[in-house]
Design an enzyme around this catalytic site. Structure first.
Site, PDB file in Angstrom:
ATOM      1  N   HIS A 242       0.789  -1.234   0.000  1.00 23.85           N
ATOM      2  CA  HIS A 242       0.000   0.000   0.000  1.00 23.85           C
ATOM      3  C   HIS A 242       0.826   1.292   0.000  1.00 23.85           C
ATOM      4  O   HIS A 242       0.704   2.128  -0.892  1.00 23.85           O
ATOM      5  CB  HIS A 242      -0.886   0.040   1.257  1.00 23.85           C
ATOM      6  CG  HIS A 242      -1.681  -1.187   1.516  1.00 23.85           C
ATOM      7  ND1 HIS A 242      -2.818  -1.492   0.807  1.00 23.85           N
ATOM      8  CD2 HIS A 242      -1.529  -2.193   2.420  1.00 23.85           C
ATOM      9  CE1 HIS A 242      -3.329  -2.622   1.272  1.00 23.85           C
ATOM     10  NE2 HIS A 242      -2.569  -3.066   2.245  1.00 23.85           N
TER      11      HIS A 242
HETATM   12  C1  BDR Z   1      -2.952   0.570   5.423  1.00 27.45           C
HETATM   13  O1  BDR Z   1      -3.138   0.052   6.741  1.00 27.45           O
HETATM   14  C2  BDR Z   1      -1.922  -0.336   7.302  1.00 27.45           C
HETATM   15  O2  BDR Z   1      -2.023  -1.604   7.867  1.00 27.45           O
HETATM   16  C3  BDR Z   1      -0.875  -0.238   6.215  1.00 27.45           C
HETATM   17  O3  BDR Z   1       0.355   0.216   6.740  1.00 27.45           O
HETATM   18  C4  BDR Z   1      -1.461   0.745   5.240  1.00 27.45           C
HETATM   19  O4  BDR Z   1      -1.095   2.066   5.547  1.00 27.45           O
HETATM   20  C5  BDR Z   1      -3.620  -0.365   4.445  1.00 27.45           C
HETATM   21  O5  BDR Z   1      -4.974  -0.481   4.720  1.00 27.45           O
END
Ligand code: BDR
Ligand code: CA
Length: 315
Positions: A242
């Site tokens: 992400h």
């Molecule tokens: C987001 O949530 C976190 O667990 C990750 O770092 C990312 O920023 C994805 O949904």
């Protein structure tokens, strides 16, 4: 293009780690003014240490790391050890930080930096819950028109990842997200629709291992751990990477595509709490407040990432 001053607001997290390393491995394009930590994937006491470990790993302990909010504005903190492990950075044994935390609250540091830099130059890159950013906006609304853009990871056009409706970063602090999305600052939203097209496949992982440096080995370990959650869920090809999407966008927006939309945050407290309601078809006729990204050149993105990791100092 001139180097772009950015502030990375994060909750490391393996994918946050990759975002920080991508930015620090790209000094020709990006000037990281500071890394600010917020509670999210794990509590603040861990995210701030993790952020300092990462700047040290990148050989950039000169970059200040500030600790910010230890909880969301209104709700109790929800964490995600089930994805990131107990430390938030499970999978690699990173050396201890070589510098202390910078003095002062992250929200105040953000205010100072935005005021200090020329108007319209600083881009904020929040890749965790938006608590610090919302606090800065509430404490000092004068900074709002001075921010160039907010390029964030969060939200989803369609399916959530922490609830059926909501993505983790927005779900953890929807009230903060509501403040940020209504601020009027130009927003670029990298939600799950795009990040689930940036998968840590075995082939991409092997390319990172082949770098053969301390950073390459650490990242290989982090991402091997990070893949376990999705593998266990049977989401076969690899975990969605992400957070580095937001950093890659700041440098190379042409790797991405999306649409300008009106986005609202569900703060109603019901089953859709924390959902980003994206008016993809423009039905509401509300003014657009975010560029919502849904496409990525994933091979281009991973080759950028691998090159920039390889550019970080060799042990
Ligand atoms: C987001 O949530 C976190 O667990 C990750 O770092 C990312 O920023 C994805 O949904
Ligand atoms: Ca994150």
């Amino acid at each position: 293009m001139a180097r772009q001053p950015i502030i990375i607001d994060c909750d490391p997290g393996q994918d946050d780690a990759l975002a920080i390393l991508l930015a620090l491995g790209s000094p020709d394009e990006i000037d990281v003014l500071a890394v600010t930590a917020v509670a999210g994937n794990v509590p603040l006491a861990l995210t701030e240490i993790n952020a300092r470990k990462l700047v040290a790993l990148a050989g950039r302990s000169d970059i200040p790391v500030y600790a910010g909010a230890d909880r969301p504005l209104v709700q109790d903190l929800v964490t995600a050890e089930f994805v990131h492990g107990k430390t938030g950075l499970d999978g690699a044994d990173l050396p201890n930080p070589s510098t202390p935390l910078a003095e002062g609250h992250a929200a105040l540091a953000i205010i100072d930096m935005v005021r200090r830099e020329p108007k319209g130059t600083v881009t904020l890159c929040p890749i965790g819950p938006l608590t610090n950013i919302a606090l800065a906006m509430r404490l000092a609304p004068d900074i709002i028109p001075k921010i160039k853009a907010i390029v964030l990871m969060g939200g989803a056009i369609s399916i959530g990842n922490i609830t059926p409706a909501a993505e983790f970063n927005i779900y953890v602090d929807p009230h903060a997200a509501d403040i940020v999305f209504r601020s009027g600052v130009p927003l670029v939203m990298h939600g799950l629709d795009v990040t689930h097209k940036a998968l840590v496949t075995q082939e991409r992982l092997e390319a990172i291992k082949a770098i053969g440096t301390e950073v390459g080995d650490a990242v290989y370990g982090l991402l091997t751990f990070y893949n376990i959650f999705d593998q266990a869920k049977g989401e076969g090809q690899g975990a969605p990477l992400h957070d580095p999407c937001a950093i890659a966008y700041v440098m190379f927006p042409d790797l991405f595509d999306g649409r300008d939309c009106h986005v609202t945050i569900d703060v109603s407290g019901g089953a859709s709490m924390g959902r980003t309601l994206v008016d993809w078809r423009g039905r509401s006729e509300q003014p657009m407040n975010a560029r919502v990204i849904d496409q990525i050149d994933a091979d281009g993105f991973f080759s950028l990432l691998t090159d920039r990791l390889a550019a970080l100092p060799h042990a």
